[in-house]
Every structure is written in C-alpha cells, then in structure tokens.
Design an enzyme around this catalytic site. Sequence first.
Site, PDB file in Angstrom:
ATOM      1  N   TRP A   1       8.632   0.005  -5.079  1.00  0.00           N
ATOM      2  CA  TRP A   1       8.321   0.971  -4.024  1.00  0.00           C
ATOM      3  C   TRP A   1       7.375   0.391  -3.002  1.00  0.00           C
ATOM      4  O   TRP A   1       7.491   0.675  -1.803  1.00  0.00           O
ATOM      5  CB  TRP A   1       7.806   2.285  -4.614  1.00  0.00           C
ATOM      6  CG  TRP A   1       8.939   3.025  -5.273  1.00  0.00           C
ATOM      7  CD1 TRP A   1       9.099   3.270  -6.605  1.00  0.00           C
ATOM      8  CD2 TRP A   1      10.108   3.563  -4.623  1.00  0.00           C
ATOM      9  NE1 TRP A   1      10.290   3.928  -6.823  1.00  0.00           N
ATOM     10  CE2 TRP A   1      10.927   4.126  -5.634  1.00  0.00           C
ATOM     11  CE3 TRP A   1      10.547   3.623  -3.301  1.00  0.00           C
ATOM     12  CZ2 TRP A   1      12.165   4.735  -5.342  1.00  0.00           C
ATOM     13  CZ3 TRP A   1      11.767   4.229  -3.019  1.00  0.00           C
ATOM     14  CH2 TRP A   1      12.551   4.774  -4.032  1.00  0.00           C
TER      15      TRP A   1
ATOM     16  N   ASP B   1       0.860   5.909  -1.651  1.00  0.00           N
ATOM     17  CA  ASP B   1       2.086   6.584  -2.073  1.00  0.00           C
ATOM     18  C   ASP B   1       1.873   7.040  -3.515  1.00  0.00           C
ATOM     19  O   ASP B   1       1.837   6.232  -4.432  1.00  0.00           O
ATOM     20  CB  ASP B   1       3.257   5.596  -1.978  1.00  0.00           C
ATOM     21  CG  ASP B   1       4.579   6.189  -2.476  1.00  0.00           C
ATOM     22  OD1 ASP B   1       4.591   7.347  -2.939  1.00  0.00           O
ATOM     23  OD2 ASP B   1       5.595   5.468  -2.397  1.00  0.00           O
TER      24      ASP B   1
ATOM     25  N   LYS C   1       9.209  14.210  -8.406  1.00  0.00           N
ATOM     26  CA  LYS C   1       8.768  13.598  -9.650  1.00  0.00           C
ATOM     27  C   LYS C   1       7.871  14.571 -10.424  1.00  0.00           C
ATOM     28  O   LYS C   1       8.183  14.970 -11.519  1.00  0.00           O
ATOM     29  CB  LYS C   1       8.003  12.298  -9.380  1.00  0.00           C
ATOM     30  CG  LYS C   1       8.799  11.018  -9.105  1.00  0.00           C
ATOM     31  CD  LYS C   1       9.880  11.101  -8.101  1.00  0.00           C
ATOM     32  CE  LYS C   1      10.721   9.877  -7.907  1.00  0.00           C
ATOM     33  NZ  LYS C   1      10.365   9.000  -6.806  1.00  0.00           N
TER      34      LYS C   1
HETATM   35  C1  LIG Z   1      10.816   8.190  -5.747  1.00  0.00           C
HETATM   36  C2  LIG Z   1       9.792   7.426  -5.007  1.00  0.00           C
HETATM   37  C3  LIG Z   1       9.882   7.203  -3.618  1.00  0.00           C
HETATM   38  C4  LIG Z   1      11.072   7.645  -2.794  1.00  0.00           C
HETATM   39  O1  LIG Z   1      11.160   8.991  -2.668  1.00  0.00           O
HETATM   40  P1  LIG Z   1      12.312   9.630  -1.755  1.00  0.00           P
HETATM   41  O2  LIG Z   1      11.976  11.073  -1.806  1.00  0.00           O
HETATM   42  O3  LIG Z   1      13.619   9.299  -2.391  1.00  0.00           O
HETATM   43  O4  LIG Z   1      12.180   9.049  -0.405  1.00  0.00           O
HETATM   44  C5  LIG Z   1       8.862   6.512  -2.995  1.00  0.00           C
HETATM   45  N1  LIG Z   1       7.811   6.057  -3.683  1.00  0.00           N
HETATM   46  C6  LIG Z   1       7.689   6.246  -5.012  1.00  0.00           C
HETATM   47  C7  LIG Z   1       6.475   5.730  -5.713  1.00  0.00           C
HETATM   48  C8  LIG Z   1       8.672   6.932  -5.709  1.00  0.00           C
HETATM   49  O5  LIG Z   1       8.540   7.123  -7.030  1.00  0.00           O
END
Ligand SMILES: *Cc1c(COP(=O)(O)O)cnc(C)c1O
Length: 359
Positions: free
Chosen positions: A102, A172, A196
């Site tokens: 990521w 993030d 998540k």
């Molecule tokens: C799932 C995830 C993303 C991407 O999320 P989207 O909603 O599909 O854009 C980005 N960063 C992390 C750490 C993730 O787990």
Amino acid sequence: MSRVYNFSAGPSAFPESVLKQAKDDMLEWRESGMSVMEMSHRGKFFSTIAEELESDLRELLAIPANYKVMFLQGGASAQFSFIPQNILNGKTKACYVNTGAWSEKAIQDAKAYCEVVVSASSEASKFTQIPSLANWNIDSDAAYLHYTSNETIHGVEFQSIPDAKGLTLVSDMSSNILSRNLDVSQFGLIYAGTQKNMGPAGVTVVIVRDDLIGHAAKGVPPVFDYAQQVKNGSMLNTPATYNWYLVGLVLKWLKAQGGVAAIEQHNIKKAAKLYDVFDQSSLYSNPVEKSVRSRMNVPFILSDEALDKPFLAAAEGQGLMELKGHRSVGGMRASIYNAMPESGIDTLCEFIKEFERTH
Ligand SMILES: *Cc1c(COP(=O)(O)O)cnc(C)c1O
C-alpha cells in the site's frame, strides 16, 4: 442459515448485532416512516445520522477541535492522489516511507504531483520489517511525511508513531484505524477506507488539521477539494448515505464495547493467540519480524506449498472463509479486525492445530 467466520481483508466481517440493527431499520428508521436509503441527504432524519456519525467518531478517537472530519468517496486509493493535490501547498517534494504494497501504491500515485523522497524502505527484507527510524532520510523541504500504519497485505504494523522531524505527518490507517489508541494531534492528516475496520466499502474517512485546508492545487475537482467538502459537511455532492449510516452503527457498536482502549486489549489478546500457534508449529510460519507484527492482518505460510489447497478446502468445510493470502504474496492470511469475535480466533486456532496433526 449459518454464518461463517469471515477472515477477509476487506470488505470484511461486520459485528452481527450491527447487521441485525440494519435489518430492523430496513423499512423504517426511528419512526421516520422510511428506510435510510430513501432519505434526502439534506432532510432532518439524515442530518441526525450525519451528526451522530461525526460526533461518535470524534468521541472514539478524541479528535481535537482544530481537526475537520470528512466522509468522502473514491476509497483510500483516491486519497493517494488527492493528498498531494490538497496539501503540497506550493512545495514540490513529499517524503514517503515504503513498508509494503500500500505504501508503494501511495508513492506511485503521488509521483504525478511531486518529487517523492523515499525516506526509508523495507523492500530489501521483502517488507517483513519496519526500517529503523534512526536512518530515515527526512527532507526538511518536503511538504509532509507519509506512512502506512498497517500494511494489510504484508502484515506489518507500526507500533508507535514515527518522529516526522517537524514535517506534517500523514498516515494511511485504512486497516487499523479504531483498533488501537491513537493520538490524533500528532498528525496533519489521517485517512482510511471504511471497509476494513469501520463498515462497508464506499466511504473514506479523512481527518485533517485546519491549517492544511484551503490550499488545493489549481484544477483539483471540487468534490476532492478538502476546503469545499469541509465547507459543505462532505455533502458537496450526494454522499453515500446508506454507507454513512452503516459506519455510524459500527461506531455505536464500538462505543458499546468500551471504545478504542477496550477493543485494543481485545485485539492484543486475539492476535497473540494466533501468532502463538504459528510460533509453536513446524508446519506454519509468519514471516514478519516479531516486534512489528500486525494485530489486524496475520499472514502465514505452510512449509509445504502442496498443502495450501487442501488447507483452504478443509478450512472452508468448517466455515473458516477467505484465508487465502493476497495474490501478490501467496500463502495464507487471516484478517482479524475489531469485528472478529474471539470465538472465531479460537475456532481457527483449533483448526490450524488439527490440520497440522493430520498432515
Ligand atoms: C484496502 C487498503 C487501501 C485501498 O482502499 P480502497 O478503498 O480500495 O481504495 C489503501 N490502503 C490500505 C492500507 C488498505 O488496506
């Protein structure tokens, strides 16, 4: 009907009580005479939902008053581009720490808008470590320092907040927000997709300090200009209303569990049970350095790859679903977010041990 234990990395398991509440509310929400899906986003009923959503999130994370909260669309992935477009503020460089898949995506997307300084990378260790802070290359001319607090695919999690040496810290937190205590005041900006640990797919939470708002680059679409969304309460366009409501229910559930501090203790216990099984086994192993193992995403490999398929099939036979690892790394992965009950961990641990005994 028999519900399974769902170890999916995202979209992921919901608290069952939240699903039941949504079912109860389906035809009529709180004597409104209508379903949440039918409400005008500007009407009084939905206004209540929106207000409770923000105030519950502020309470759970103790978000200081000088931070704004947005509920946007486009996923965390859209923020990879919209963060540089909104907060570079005339600067031409940004620092990124590369700890896995990521981080790499965030870096790739930011390159369209600025020079990316990779302050540190654990690529050489195949992303099984977090680079020691002592060696980070932090460029004081950069607009911010970005890191991924939990690498969902590699199963690596920061256990403390890194020192940004005066730069604005951006993180993030898609896969570990609300799973552990967090001092929001250490950050300039925090973002997370909700699928998540907070609810369904379709909402991205952005928490941003006041002074970073209002500096969008020319040409940024209005719906992704933080200043415009803040001014409009994230309703510059029609928001994902039903998803906001579902995230709101998950937050109320989390409050009922005792909030973030209580769920963190629960998460520590759940993760320890699972890692213990791998550490005591000769069939399974977890590749990540112990001190940075994720409490949310637990990758593991079987020493004999030929057993992968039988393992997954047997697991599914017992209602233990979505244990296949991400296609980029292979092996297995159990995602055990807030909503995974301890009974799910116990059942999984028993299954894993039994599979080793019989193979
Ligand atoms: C799932 C995830 C993303 C991407 O999320 P989207 O909603 O599909 O854009 C980005 N960063 C992390 C750490 C993730 O787990």
